[in-house]
Design an enzyme around this catalytic site. Structure first.
Site, PDB file in Angstrom:
ATOM      1  N   CYS A  87       0.393 -36.421  -2.499  1.00  0.00           N
ATOM      2  CA  CYS A  87       0.061 -37.591  -1.703  1.00  0.00           C
ATOM      3  C   CYS A  87       1.308 -38.319  -1.244  1.00  0.00           C
ATOM      4  CB  CYS A  87      -0.811 -38.561  -2.510  1.00  0.00           C
ATOM      5  SG  CYS A  87      -2.408 -37.876  -3.009  1.00  0.00           S
ATOM      6  N   ASN A 267      -0.546 -44.227  -3.509  1.00  0.00           N
ATOM      7  CA  ASN A 267      -1.272 -43.052  -3.035  1.00  0.00           C
ATOM      8  C   ASN A 267      -2.768 -43.281  -3.248  1.00  0.00           C
ATOM      9  OD1 ASN A 267      -1.312 -42.723  -5.888  1.00  0.00           O
ATOM     10  ND2 ASN A 267      -1.586 -40.524  -5.638  1.00  0.00           N
ATOM     11  N   CYS A 269      -5.250 -42.362  -5.160  1.00  0.00           N
ATOM     12  CA  CYS A 269      -5.896 -42.635  -6.469  1.00  0.00           C
ATOM     13  C   CYS A 269      -5.145 -43.624  -7.323  1.00  0.00           C
ATOM     14  CB  CYS A 269      -6.064 -41.331  -7.200  1.00  0.00           C
ATOM     15  SG  CYS A 269      -7.247 -40.245  -6.400  1.00  0.00           S
ATOM     16  N   GLU A 271      -2.175 -43.702  -8.860  1.00  0.00           N
ATOM     17  CA  GLU A 271      -1.248 -43.391  -9.947  1.00  0.00           C
ATOM     18  C   GLU A 271       0.207 -43.377  -9.502  1.00  0.00           C
ATOM     19  OE1 GLU A 271      -2.039 -39.346  -8.165  1.00  0.00           O
ATOM     20  OE2 GLU A 271      -3.172 -41.179  -8.567  1.00  0.00           O
ATOM     21  N   PRO A 433      -5.147 -37.866 -11.379  1.00  0.00           N
ATOM     22  CA  PRO A 433      -6.478 -37.260 -11.505  1.00  0.00           C
ATOM     23  C   PRO A 433      -6.322 -35.754 -11.744  1.00  0.00           C
ATOM     24  CG  PRO A 433      -6.286 -38.549  -9.490  1.00  0.00           C
ATOM     25  CD  PRO A 433      -4.911 -38.384 -10.024  1.00  0.00           C
TER      26      PRO A 433
END
Length: 780
Positions: A87, A267, A269, A271, A433
């Site tokens: 990402c 990004n 999600c 993280e 993830p």
């Protein structure tokens, strides 16, 4: 792990997503070992002596001990024009039309290669602000987000793998209230995750119930009460799971690169908080594979093995920076100047179960902190050794780096090593993830999430077209049964996401965050009946305990439930129904035969047989670009007490349409015959945008021929009473949202069924929708 020992679901995931194949589908990777060889050879290429490192890299991959992110597993060692980075955060959007659309082009090029993107839309002037030189008022950031959303749909419809998108907006932007409410509209911004950038000053104002200025470019547009704005965020998240919150001041304060970058986005999600053009490279250590003597009093994580594995993994990920392609030159420059990586863990919950620690307990927190401290120490020391061998990252400034907030928490000898040798990678740790990769790895628990379900049944489509039932079990659960026997009572450590208190989720996230220099992707799954007051406190707890962000998911009539669970008093009955139903859905005894009910919808465990005659209707669609009209026939059947679509036929004299109309006919009919809430078929078709442009039909714009077909199917469903009219669905959702304190409503955005395989097995973890049946992932 020998291939014959791979669980069927793991082999299926490997074959579908990660196995290298020729353009015609012929496998190049004959076995999983071939995939490991391919990856190890590709990542060893930058070494002075690649042949010396290939076996060491290969050993790290064996037995799923180190899991590079999916893009590395799928793309390393191939000739595909893809990026191995997961990402990106894109460049800062200038507040002018030319700059906005230059950024849109960069986003499209990045997503075309499969990269997910994050954007801060706070830089765009609010709605109604004057636009100098043109005598007009600005339309506001959300209208441009609509353009990005359409671009993402176009990339999807062109056949490319879609990365997710994240949009963030500062809590003091004048359009923040509209941003918070954006997802109330069912069809809007479906390609985006949304999060609010929350500052420390705002949290203090919330605590003091003080006024809060909404401003842009130094001008205050209006003042609101901070607590009222916070409650708007919380009520929106309570009702439809968005927006999340990102504690942006904490992120910048603790950033190792505080001296050369400012972070304003993450990004998709969450993280990886990243600067403009920043990229994230991800990988995970599988803790479940490192536990010695599991389920005994002597059970413990092998810290020596962890140390060695982390050092190898850091080297592999550092090499990935050099072998990966990048969609844009500025992304490559950013990645190679700072060489940030995101090494994390997966299988944490399984490792805790195997050592007898209940997720969220004092002992679980103690063990987790010890393991994460060991991982962080090994990663930083490995990076200093790489710096001594290959050089520090180009923007390394010894004095400034050692003054960083997170670096100050490292062990003294680690800081001494950095002072002496420099460090190869500016940032090293992240919890990403790992939904699909974790299923590949013999179905270990995902990331730092608790186990969602220990056992369920799935229906597998075989090559000959038949279906076979198989049981899917969690790695730790399966190992326990093998060691202790099928009838042994489960220990107290076997706890799943549905039975945990919200505080346990937050506590574990906060424990891990101490040893993560980037951030964490985690979803706090909450019970549907949690009160708003209790829900609201989850975000405050996350802030007070040191988290860098927070995302929650509460199944309800707006978001849609994922895997439904029954109350404890119905547990035995639910287990019996779930066994018959192939999935861990709590349900009463199935009616009719070969069916089960979840959320008021009946799902068939095998396709319905076709009667000799069916009622139906044929519709004509005239698409401007087609030489001939398309005729759509929908036939129905009466099941679960109501008339429902059973099959569809799409016919045209245009031979160019033949292949895809036959494929669409078969796929949609297969979904219809499985039963369940098949209305998602309509939404997916209507969401397809033709890259060449759509057409105006009946006084409105239809984005593609497939969208026109979706509208026909929707109209038919409404006519037969299977689906409520849009205005009725809107009314139903409005009633619900008013009950929870919202003024507006958004029809269901959650997915009870997987849009890929049709199974009602979609779970929400780490900010992603993950299908436990086929491995589909909505986060890219």
């Amino acid at each position: 792990m020998p291939e014959q020992q791979i669980a069927p679901i793991s082999r299926q995931i490997w074959d579908m997503k990660y196995r290298l194949k020729d353009a015609d589908g012929t496998p190049v990777d004959r076995t999983l070992d071939d995939s490991w060889d391919r990856i190890a050879r590709a990542l060893a290429a930058p070494e002075a002596d690649p042949e010396a490192w290939i076996p060491r890299f290969r050993e790290a991959l064996e037995d799923f001990r180190f899991l590079p992110a999916g893009r590395i597993v799928a793309g390393a060692g191939t000739d595909r024009r893809v990026t191995l980075f997961n990402c990106f955060v894109m460049g800062t959007i200038p507040d002018d039309m030319a700059g906005i659309f230059d950024n849109l082009k960069e986003a499209a090029l990045t997503m075309q290669q499969g990269g997910g993107i994050g954007y801060d839309f706070s830089t765009l002037r609010p709605r109604g602000a004057p636009v100098r030189g043109v005598g007009a008022d600005a339309s506001g950031p959300l209208t441009f987000m609509d353009v990005w959303d359409a671009m993402c749909r176009t990339i999807m419809s062109a056949g490319h793998r879609r990365g997710a998108m994240m949009a963030v907006m500062r809590c003091d932007h004048p359009d923040i209230e509209a941003f918070i409410a954006a997802k109330e509209d069912a069809g809007r911004l479906r390609m985006f995750n949304l999060s609010v950038l929350v500052t420390d000053a705002f949290m203090e104002a919330v605590k003091a119930d003080a006024g809060w200025d909404l401003m842009f470019d130094g001008t205050v547009f209006r003042t609101v009460q901070a607590r009222d704005l916070w409650n708007r965020i919380m009520r929106a998240t309570y009702a439809y799971a968005e927006p999340g919150v990102i504690f942006v001041d904490r992120i910048n304060r603790l950033n190792n690169l505080h001296y050369c970058e400012t972070i304003a986005a993450t990004n998709p999600c969450g993280e990886q908080p990243l600067p403009p053009y920043g990229a994230c490279l991800l990988g995970s250590i599988n803790l479940a594979r490192l536990v010695r003597e599991p389920f005994t009093d002597a059970a413990a994580l092998d810290l020596q093995a962890l140390d060695a594995l982390v050092r190898t993994a850091v080297r592999m990920m550092d090499n990935t920076i050099d072998v990966s392609g990048f969609p844009l030159p500025r992304q490559q420059e950013e990645a190679r100047n700072k060489r940030r990586i995101g090494l994390g863990v997966t299988g944490l919950a399984d490792a805790l179960i195997m050592t007898g620690a209940r997720y969220g307990s004092d002992r679980a927190v103690q063990l987790t902190e010890a393991w994460m401290a060991a991982l962080q120490r090994a990663a930083y020391l490995a990076s200093t050794e790489l710096a001594a061998e290959k050089g520090a990252f180009p923007l390394f400034d010894r004095e400034a780096y050692l003054a960083g907030g997170h670096v100050a928490t490292l062990d003294a000898d680690v800081r001494d090593a950095i002072a002496r040798s420099g460090i190869r990678n500016a940032l090293l740790t992240s919890i990403a993830p790992t939904g699909t990769i974790s299923i590949l790895a013999d179905n270990v628990s995902s990331g730092l999430e608790p186990v969602f379900s220990f056992s369920y049944r799935r229906s597998v489509l075989l090559p000959d077209g038949s279906r076979q039932e198989e049981e899917v079990t969690d790695y730790a659960y399966r190992l326990y049964r093998r060691l202790r026997g099928e009838n042994a009572p489960l220990t107290d450590a076997f706890v799943d996401a549905q039975t945990l208190a919200p505080e346990a989720h937050v506590r574990m996230q906060a424990a891990v965050q101490k040893y993560v220099d980037s951030s964490i992707s985690k979803t706090i799954n909450l019970p549907e009946d949690i009160s708003f007051e209790a829900f609201k406190d989850v975000y405050v707890q996350a802030y007070e305990q040191g988290c860098k962000g927070c995302t929650t998911y509460r199944p309800n009539p707006v978001t849609g439930s994922v895997l439904s669970l029954a109350p404890d008093k119905d547990k035995a009955k639910a287990q019996e129904a779930a066994a018959q139903a192939e999935l861990p859905l709590a349900a009463p005894a199935p009616k009719p035969k070969d069916a089960f009910e979840a959320g008021g919808v009946v799902y068939m465990t095998r396709p319905l047989d076709r009667p000799e005659a069916l009622p139906g209707q044929t519709y004509k669609v005239v698409w401007p670009e087609s030489e001939h009209a398309i005729y759509i026939t929908l036939n129905d059947i009466v099941a679960d007490g109501r008339r429902r679509p059973f099959e569809v036929f799409i016919n045209s004299k245009n031979t160019e349409h033949y292949a895809w109309t036959v494929a669409l006919t078969r796929m949609i009919s297969a979904v219809f015959r499985r039963g369940g809430d098949v209305a998602f078929v309509v939404e997916e078709l209507k969401a397809v945008f033709d890259p060449r442009g759509g057409h105006w039909m009946r006084g409105r714009y239809v984005p593609s021929l497939l969208a026109a077909i979706g509208e026909v199917i929707e109209r038919h469903m409404i006519d037969i009473g299977f689906l409520s009219a849009p205005e009725e669905r809107r009314t139903e959702q409005l009633a619900y949202l008013k009950a929870v304190g919202q003024e507006e409503a958004r029809p269901g955005a959650g997915l009870a069924q997987c849009p890929k395989c049709g199974q009602p097995s979609l779970v929400r973890q780490e900010g992603c929708d993950i299908c436990t049946s086929c491995g589909y992932s909505r986060c890219g």
